[in-house]
Design a protein around this motif. Structure first.
Motif, PDB file in Angstrom:
ATOM      1  N   ARG A 154       0.770  -1.370  -0.027  1.00 24.73           N
ATOM      2  CA  ARG A 154      -0.010  -0.097   0.012  1.00 24.73           C
ATOM      3  C   ARG A 154       0.766   1.323   0.034  1.00 24.73           C
ATOM      4  NH1 ARG A 154      -5.264  -0.550   3.817  1.00 24.73           N
ATOM      5  NH2 ARG A 154      -6.132  -2.579   2.976  1.00 24.73           N
ATOM      6  N   HIS A 155       1.974   1.416   0.606  1.00 21.51           N
ATOM      7  CA  HIS A 155       2.567   2.649   1.066  1.00 21.51           C
ATOM      8  C   HIS A 155       3.946   2.528   0.436  1.00 21.51           C
ATOM      9  CE1 HIS A 155      -0.790   3.138   3.740  1.00 21.51           C
ATOM     10  NE2 HIS A 155      -0.301   2.185   4.559  1.00 21.51           N
ATOM     11  N   GLY A 156       4.334   1.531  -0.001  1.00 23.64           N
ATOM     12  CA  GLY A 156       5.817   1.375  -0.705  1.00 23.64           C
ATOM     13  C   GLY A 156       6.805   0.923   0.647  1.00 23.64           C
ATOM     14  N   PHE A 157       8.041   0.514   0.097  1.00 21.70           N
ATOM     15  CA  PHE A 157       8.852  -0.032   1.273  1.00 21.70           C
ATOM     16  C   PHE A 157       9.633   1.008   2.061  1.00 21.70           C
ATOM     17  CE2 PHE A 157      13.049  -1.103   2.635  1.00 21.70           C
ATOM     18  CZ  PHE A 157      12.857  -2.760   3.135  1.00 21.70           C
ATOM     19  N   SER A 158       9.808   2.194   1.482  1.00 17.93           N
ATOM     20  CA  SER A 158      10.598   3.159   2.061  1.00 17.93           C
ATOM     21  C   SER A 158      10.029   3.821   3.359  1.00 17.93           C
ATOM     22  CB  SER A 158      11.078   4.525   1.045  1.00 17.93           C
ATOM     23  OG  SER A 158      11.961   3.923   0.123  1.00 17.93           O
TER      24      SER A 158
END
Length: 452
Positions: free
Chosen positions: A134-138
């Motif tokens: 949903r939010h990206g890894f970083s």
């Protein structure tokens, strides 16, 4: 002007004691190698099992170590715990491993699928997988200093005894007082971001090329570029707080209740839905970046300031219920404004910051706090007047080639060497059985220091 509850506390104590609040700390730091890459080493075997050790665990990444202290009645005692457990972690690191002292992670690989999320069991691992989707890894990699703040029982008993017509039982008192505190911290979060923000830039591959910042800012972590879900909670009261999270879960906005990454969270029950009837036990404050000038990520003076804010909030009138959403919504906008300012620029809300620090100074004098609090406020007042003295602005002088890597590694190596020179052999985590707070105190301090 004190609220009625504030006047009651003042009249019954004359001098407000800092022991009215206890603190537990949770400090996250990434394990890295001596070249500034995320470590490839597993969770250190000398400190047991990350799933069962309550005092040193992992969060999101296998490399994201989290030191958790027992609750202590004084800021100095909390720091004693933190230094001791931090040293235990450092002593268990593999040769060449270091603890990264910045909130923003070290340089990340372009292929982030090669990085291992924390091995915390199937439920948590499934959550991490969905979070990344949903939010990206970083977004899951920034670290911070969390403060768990609880109100001393004698304050709750005092309020219940003197306001029987207003509160039916202890639970109602607890939930009301914690709501007052939560509103205060949410309302002035922008000031904490200004005073303590310390994440002005990101290292390589945190941002995609098209998302990179145009200039350094006060706090990436506390801005809309930072950690977690953008979901606004409700702090009118505990019941509405729970209802709002339930709505987020039903709408699919939240993956789980702990996906509510608010700067302030009510805590104290295993199931968040039980908070209204069983009572809030403590607040989790999640708005502090790591302080890289401290080997443990936070300073005693900062904890004292948080405790001073807590006293101020609990002794002054709460927001009217009809005003809460509007006032805190505006506060969120102010925090975004402050967090994305160039760190060396004068704050857009400097006059408001100046006025509030003056109010805290008068309050500290009124309740006769010691000179250490006056010194803290004088330092923070200087930060308000001169933005170049703020942590984020100071970090800019160490930036080389759009990176703080050299500075961070230099600090990390210094802190690691100092810790290894001071530690003794600690064997308390060698078996996987959870260690109680009393056991931990006995193992760490040999009975020579009595924590309060």
């Amino acid at each position: 002007m004190f609220s009625k509850i504030g006047q009651l506390i003042f009249d019954n104590e004359a001098v407000a004691k800092t022991s009215d609040f206890t603190m537990g700390l949770e400090i996250e730091m990434q394990r890295v190698d001596d070249t500034g890459h995320l470590s490839q080493e597993p969770y250190p075997s000398a400190i047991g099992d990350e799933k069962t050790n309550p005092w040193i665990t992992n969060d999101f990444l296998e490399t994201m170590s989290e030191v958790v202290t027992p609750a202590a009645s004084h800021a100095l005692d909390a720091m004693h715990y933190l230094y001791a457990i931090n040293n235990v972690l450092r002593s268990a690191l593999a040769p060449g491993e270091l603890l990264w002292p910045l909130s923003m992670p070290p340089k990340l690989p372009k292929d982030k699928s090669t990085i291992q999320t924390a091995k915390m069991g199937p439920v948590k691992e499934a959550y991490f997988k969905e979070f990344i989707k949903r939010h990206g890894f970083s977004k899951g990699t920034p670290c911070g200093a969390h403060i768990n703040l609880s109100i001393d029982d004698h304050i709750i008993d005092l309020v219940l005894k003197n306001f029987p017509e207003r509160f039916k039982n202890r639970i109602e008192v607890q939930n009301y007082l914690y709501t007052v505190l939560a509103q205060g911290f949410m309302r002035y979060r922008w000031l904490i971001t200004y005073l303590f923000g310390a994440s002005p830039i990101a290292e390589a591959n945190y941002f995609d090329k098209e998302d990179e910042l145009p200039h350094p800012i006060r706090s990436i972590r506390q801005s809309s570029y930072g950690f977690g879900t953008r979901f606004s909670g409700c702090f009118v009261d505990v019941q509405k707080y729970v209802k709002r999270i339930e709505e987020g879960l039903k709408q699919g906005v939240l993956i789980a209740d702990h996906d509510f990454h608010s700067p302030v969270r009510f805590k104290g029950t295993k199931d968040f839905r039980d908070l209204p009837k069983k009572g809030v036990q403590y607040l989790e404050l999640r708005m502090l970046d790591l302080d890289p000038s401290s080997s443990v990520g936070v300073r005693t003076g900062t904890l004292r300031f948080i405790r001073l804010l807590s006293s101020y909030f609990i002794m002054h009138p709460a927001l009217k219920a009809d005003d809460v959403d509007q006032v805190l919504g505006k506060a969120d906008e102010m925090n975004e404004d402050v967090s994305v300012e160039l760190p060396t620029d004068q704050c857009k809300y400097q006059n408001k910051a100046r006025a509030f620090i003056k109010s805290l100074e008068r309050f500290a004098n009124q309740i006769q706090l010691g000179p250490e609090y006056q010194e803290i406020l004088e330092d923070l007042e200087d930060r308000v007047e001169n933005p170049k003295t703020t942590p984020s602005a100071k970090l800019l002088s160490y930036v080389e080639n759009n990176s703080l890597e050299k500075y961070a590694l230099r600090r990390a190596k210094r802190y690691q060497e100092a810790a290894l020179e001071s530690i003794y052999q600690f064997k308390g985590f060698e078996d996987d059985a959870p260690m109680s707070a009393e056991d931990l105190k006995r193992e760490l301090f040999y009975g020579n220091w009595e924590v309060q």
